[in-house]
Design an enzyme around this catalytic site. Structure first.
Site, PDB file in Angstrom:
ATOM      1  N   GLU A  49     -25.558  15.892   9.024  1.00 49.86           N
ATOM      2  CA  GLU A  49     -26.267  14.984   8.121  1.00 49.86           C
ATOM      3  C   GLU A  49     -27.781  15.138   8.308  1.00 49.86           C
ATOM      4  O   GLU A  49     -28.265  15.327   9.419  1.00 49.86           O
ATOM      5  CB  GLU A  49     -25.840  13.546   8.424  1.00 49.86           C
ATOM      6  CG  GLU A  49     -26.426  12.502   7.498  1.00 49.86           C
ATOM      7  CD  GLU A  49     -25.990  11.089   7.860  1.00 49.86           C
ATOM      8  OE1 GLU A  49     -25.919  10.253   6.946  1.00 49.86           O
ATOM      9  OE2 GLU A  49     -25.699  10.829   9.057  1.00 49.86           O
ATOM     10  N   LYS A 123     -22.363  10.080  -0.075  1.00 46.62           N
ATOM     11  CA  LYS A 123     -21.895   9.202   0.998  1.00 46.62           C
ATOM     12  C   LYS A 123     -21.494   7.827   0.464  1.00 46.62           C
ATOM     13  O   LYS A 123     -22.269   7.161  -0.231  1.00 46.62           O
ATOM     14  CB  LYS A 123     -23.013   9.070   2.037  1.00 46.62           C
ATOM     15  CG  LYS A 123     -22.657   8.314   3.304  1.00 46.62           C
ATOM     16  CD  LYS A 123     -23.848   8.353   4.253  1.00 46.62           C
ATOM     17  CE  LYS A 123     -23.566   7.678   5.579  1.00 46.62           C
ATOM     18  NZ  LYS A 123     -24.757   7.750   6.480  1.00 46.62           N
ATOM     19  N   CYS A 165     -20.766  10.926   8.189  1.00 43.59           N
ATOM     20  CA  CYS A 165     -21.182  10.026   9.271  1.00 43.59           C
ATOM     21  C   CYS A 165     -20.484   8.666   9.260  1.00 43.59           C
ATOM     22  O   CYS A 165     -19.344   8.550   9.699  1.00 43.59           O
ATOM     23  CB  CYS A 165     -22.707   9.869   9.240  1.00 43.59           C
ATOM     24  SG  CYS A 165     -23.398   9.227  10.790  1.00 43.59           S
TER      25      CYS A 165
END
Length: 286
Positions: A49, A123, A165
């Site tokens: 990321e 995301k 993440c």
């Protein structure tokens, strides 16, 4: 997984970096690591990321989004491998509409060996948390706009589920990716040193065990600034929850195989993917 690859292990790589504010330096480090991944036989390499810029003005970096996607494509074509740029800031949504300032979309971009962009994933979950470290307060929603689509992609004969993440903490997303036929779920990340030491490995192992998939976590590492440090320890986990390969605290490349025989054996003996009683929303393929 395609039938012609049922007996072939696929080598994958997690690139571990300490990205900072200098994008050119970050790209040079990423490029060197991708070369090592290719030399190690990887067919898929995952960058972490915020690999191109960490602790920067993401709106400014977002103006370079297309150029950075082109860079990923050039690296993929030159090295003959699939490359996932863990996240890049994007100024537009998938439908082309603008993201209102000051936010951007944190977007994973998958480049194919022919240099084209094969998939994009924004995301879904944003890290708004208070952590007992030097920074203390994290509010991704101040600078990021969350995505709204689940994405899987066909990569080197594998079905690969895309996540980023903080998504790792949400098992419904893991379930949706598994239900879409994922063999491997990737989590390019920047887990903090504090949360990573407490939860990184156990979350990766849980995601693998609960989904019956391989899981690859490509994490940032080291000290990014006076207040911000990442945990490292990028890992490949098999569907039984075993750590196949693991990195340490420093930048590097973590290589390991996704073995179809292991997938088949674990799923045959413990078919959790057939026992789920409650449905979650399905994916949107690109």
């Amino acid at each position: 997984m395609s039938n012609d690859l049922l007996n072939k292990a696929i080598q994958v790589a997690a690139v571990q970096m300490t990205s900072g504010a200098d994008t050119d330096a970050n790209l040079a480090a990423a490029g060197d690591a991708l070369e090592r991944a290719a030399e190690g036989g990887a067919e898929l390499a995952v960058l972490p990321e915020n690999f191109a810029g960490y602790g920067v003005d993401y709106r400014v970096l977002g103006e370079r989004h297309e150029a950075l996607c082109q860079w990923l494509g050039e690296r993929a074509r030159a090295l003959g491998l699939w490359v996932l740029g863990g996240s890049l800031p994007a100024l537009t949504r998938p439908d082309g509409s603008p993201v209102p300032a000051p936010r951007v979309r944190p977007r994973a971009v998958l480049a194919a060996p022919d240099g084209t962009v094969a998939a994009r994933y924004d995301k879904l979950h944003l890290f708004d948390a208070d952590v007992a470290d030097a920074q203390g307060r994290y509010r991704e929603s101040d600078v990021f706009e969350a995505g709204d689509r689940v994405v899987v992609a066909d990569v080197a004969g594998l079905r690969v589920g895309l996540a980023i993440c903080y998504d790792l903490r949400f098992p419904l997303l893991t379930r949706a990716l598994a239900d879409a036929g994922a063999d491997l779920i990737v989590y390019p990340s920047a887990f903090t040193a504090t949360t990573g030491a407490a939860h990184w490995t156990v979350l990766l192992r849980a995601a693998a065990i609960q989904s019956g998939c391989y899981v690859l976590g490509a994490n940032q590492c080291g000290q990014h600034s006076d207040k911000r440090a990442s945990y490292g320890h990028s890992q490949l986990i098999d569907p039984w929850g075993r750590v196949v390969a693991e990195g340490g605290d420093a930048p590097g490349v973590v290589l390991g195989p996704v073995d179809p025989a292991v997938l088949q054996n674990v799923r045959a003996g413990l078919p959790v993917h057939t026992h789920q009683r409650f449905q979650v929303s399905g994916p949107h393929d690109l």
